[in-house]
Scaffold this active site. Structure first.
Site, PDB file in Angstrom:
ATOM      1  N   HIS A 113      21.485  -9.887   4.600  1.00  0.00           N
ATOM      2  CA  HIS A 113      21.259  -9.246   3.305  1.00  0.00           C
ATOM      3  C   HIS A 113      22.030  -7.943   3.234  1.00  0.00           C
ATOM      4  CE1 HIS A 113      18.354  -7.548   6.138  1.00  0.00           C
ATOM      5  NE2 HIS A 113      18.451  -6.434   5.431  1.00  0.00           N
ATOM      6  N   ARG A 120      14.994 -11.757   9.475  1.00  0.00           N
ATOM      7  CA  ARG A 120      15.351 -11.623   8.075  1.00  0.00           C
ATOM      8  C   ARG A 120      16.638 -12.387   7.829  1.00  0.00           C
ATOM      9  NH1 ARG A 120      15.631  -7.065   4.531  1.00  0.00           N
ATOM     10  NH2 ARG A 120      14.872  -8.786   3.278  1.00  0.00           N
ATOM     11  N   HIS A 137      21.644  -4.075   1.309  1.00  0.00           N
ATOM     12  CA  HIS A 137      20.729  -3.200   0.552  1.00  0.00           C
ATOM     13  C   HIS A 137      21.467  -2.350  -0.468  1.00  0.00           C
ATOM     14  CE1 HIS A 137      17.225  -3.495   3.351  1.00  0.00           C
ATOM     15  NE2 HIS A 137      18.155  -3.723   4.256  1.00  0.00           N
ATOM     16  N   TYR A 149      21.897  -1.990  12.526  1.00  0.00           N
ATOM     17  CA  TYR A 149      22.251  -0.953  11.551  1.00  0.00           C
ATOM     18  C   TYR A 149      22.712   0.314  12.250  1.00  0.00           C
ATOM     19  CZ  TYR A 149      20.032  -3.539   7.719  1.00  0.00           C
ATOM     20  OH  TYR A 149      19.708  -4.466   6.771  1.00  0.00           O
TER      21      TYR A 149
HETATM   22  C1  MBD Z   1      15.712  -4.578   7.845  1.00  0.00           C
HETATM   23  O1  MBD Z   1      17.041  -4.616   7.824  1.00  0.00           O
HETATM   24  C2  MBD Z   1      15.079  -4.641   6.674  1.00  0.00           C
HETATM   25  O2  MBD Z   1      15.833  -4.718   5.588  1.00  0.00           O
HETATM   26  C3  MBD Z   1      13.687  -4.638   6.614  1.00  0.00           C
HETATM   27  C4  MBD Z   1      12.988  -4.765   5.322  1.00  0.00           C
HETATM   28  C5  MBD Z   1      12.956  -4.559   7.750  1.00  0.00           C
HETATM   29  C6  MBD Z   1      13.611  -4.471   8.941  1.00  0.00           C
HETATM   30  C7  MBD Z   1      14.974  -4.491   8.996  1.00  0.00           C
HETATM   31 FE    FE Z   2      17.889  -4.577   6.056  1.00  0.00          FE
END
Ligand code: MBD
Ligand code: FE
Length: 302
Positions: free
Chosen positions: A216, A213, A218, A158
């Site tokens: 995804h 994860r 957000h 990110y």
């Molecule tokens: C992420 O990208 C995330 O969405 C969550 C919940 C925890 C760590 C990284």
């Molecule tokens: Fe995330």
């Protein structure tokens, strides 16, 4: 020690208060300390184990991974489940399912109307167009709703937290027009994994768990008079789709990813093949008999 002796010690500690303090804080802290005293007694926790744990928490705080740990230990999902239950008990139903915010939101992303491009053209990921509408309880489009979107790049990283990416890369705020529509162009994200040498991974190792994860995206979706929606969509087909270390995948949040090309991309300035997701967000009206969905939380800003 037996329970009576522990309770007597706790009483002595509680009685040492000479000032009013904060009633809510006292209730919560006294309860947590009591539960931990019982845990130490029941599990015969050694001094070395206690100080190791305390040091672990200190180092986790220093490394900035407490938000990650809260997600990985299921606390963040638990808070969602409790809010879902309160809404259900109040007869509030409908709307897009919520799921956790996670620790990687950054406030202040550039805002545009109707459409935004999230990537800067350098990410080698597959081109993505996601589009849809923000609707109200009656299925009517909501003008002037704000869709805040953020996601990881092709490496699962990110922007902001990954300083190698441009400021606000893969982060935007999009306001719906009169038709309630939003759309964005980006690249298909890759799933996030917790930092390999970090404090969260260290504990996950001890728990025999992974820190991955599924891919995804957000969202915060908000509009005046409506309950703010915090949610994510998952990219279908990801191997971790139903094996998220943060337990955030939910029925209703796994839209079809369509293969698209040519004229379909024209309105968004996209050429060639791309992935297309159609997804409408449904908001529910604000009510005073359920807890607010606006959450006080320290968040990054840029
Ligand atoms: C992420 O990208 C995330 O969405 C969550 C919940 C925890 C760590 C990284
Ligand atoms: Fe995330």
């Amino acid at each position: 020690m037996n329970k009576e002796a522990i309770d007597a010690l706790l009483q002595k500690i509680n009685d040492s208060a000479t000032r009013e303090g904060n009633a809510r804080t006292k209730t919560i802290v006294n309860r947590i300390v009591r539960d931990l005293f019982y845990t130490i007694e029941d599990l015969d926790v050694t001094p070395s184990e206690f100080w190791t744990a305390l040091n672990y928490l200190g180092e986790t705080g220093q490394s900035g991974e407490f938000g990650l740990l809260a997600a990985g230990l299921g606390f963040e999902h638990f808070l969602d489940a409790r809010l879902d239950e309160k809404e259900a008990k109040a007869g509030l139903e409908g709307g897009t399912p919520r799921t956790i915010e996670g620790p990687l939101y950054v406030a202040g992303a550039p805002e545009s109307i109707g459409h935004a491009r999230l990537d800067d053209g350098t990410d080698p990921g597959e081109t993505l167009v996601m589009r849809g509408r923000v609707l109200n309880d009656d299925g009517k489009p909501l003008a002037n709703a704000l869709v805040e979107v953020w996601h990881a790049n092709h490496l699962g990283n990110y922007s902001h937290f990954d300083r190698s990416q441009p400021v606000f890369n893969l982060r935007r705020s999009i306001r719906t027009g009169a038709d309630g529509k939003y759309a964005f162009t980006s690249v298909v994200p890759v799933g996030y994994s917790v930092p390999p040498g970090g404090k969260t991974q260290q504990l996950l190792d001890q728990l025999g768990r992974h820190g991955h994860r599924p891919a995804h995206i957000h969202f915060f979706v908000s509009a005046p008079g409506y309950r703010k929606l915090t949610t994510q969509i998952n990219i279908d087909g990801d191997p971790y789709l139903w094996d998220d270390f943060a337990f955030a995948t939910r029925e209703g949040l796994v839209p079809e990813v369509k293969k698209a090309e040519g004229a379909d991309g024209k309105p968004y300035g996209v050429q060639g093949n791309f992935a297309l997701i159609d997804f409408d967000f449904a908001l529910v009206s604000e009510r005073s008999d359920v807890p607010t969905t606006e959450v006080d939380r320290a968040r990054a800003a840029a």
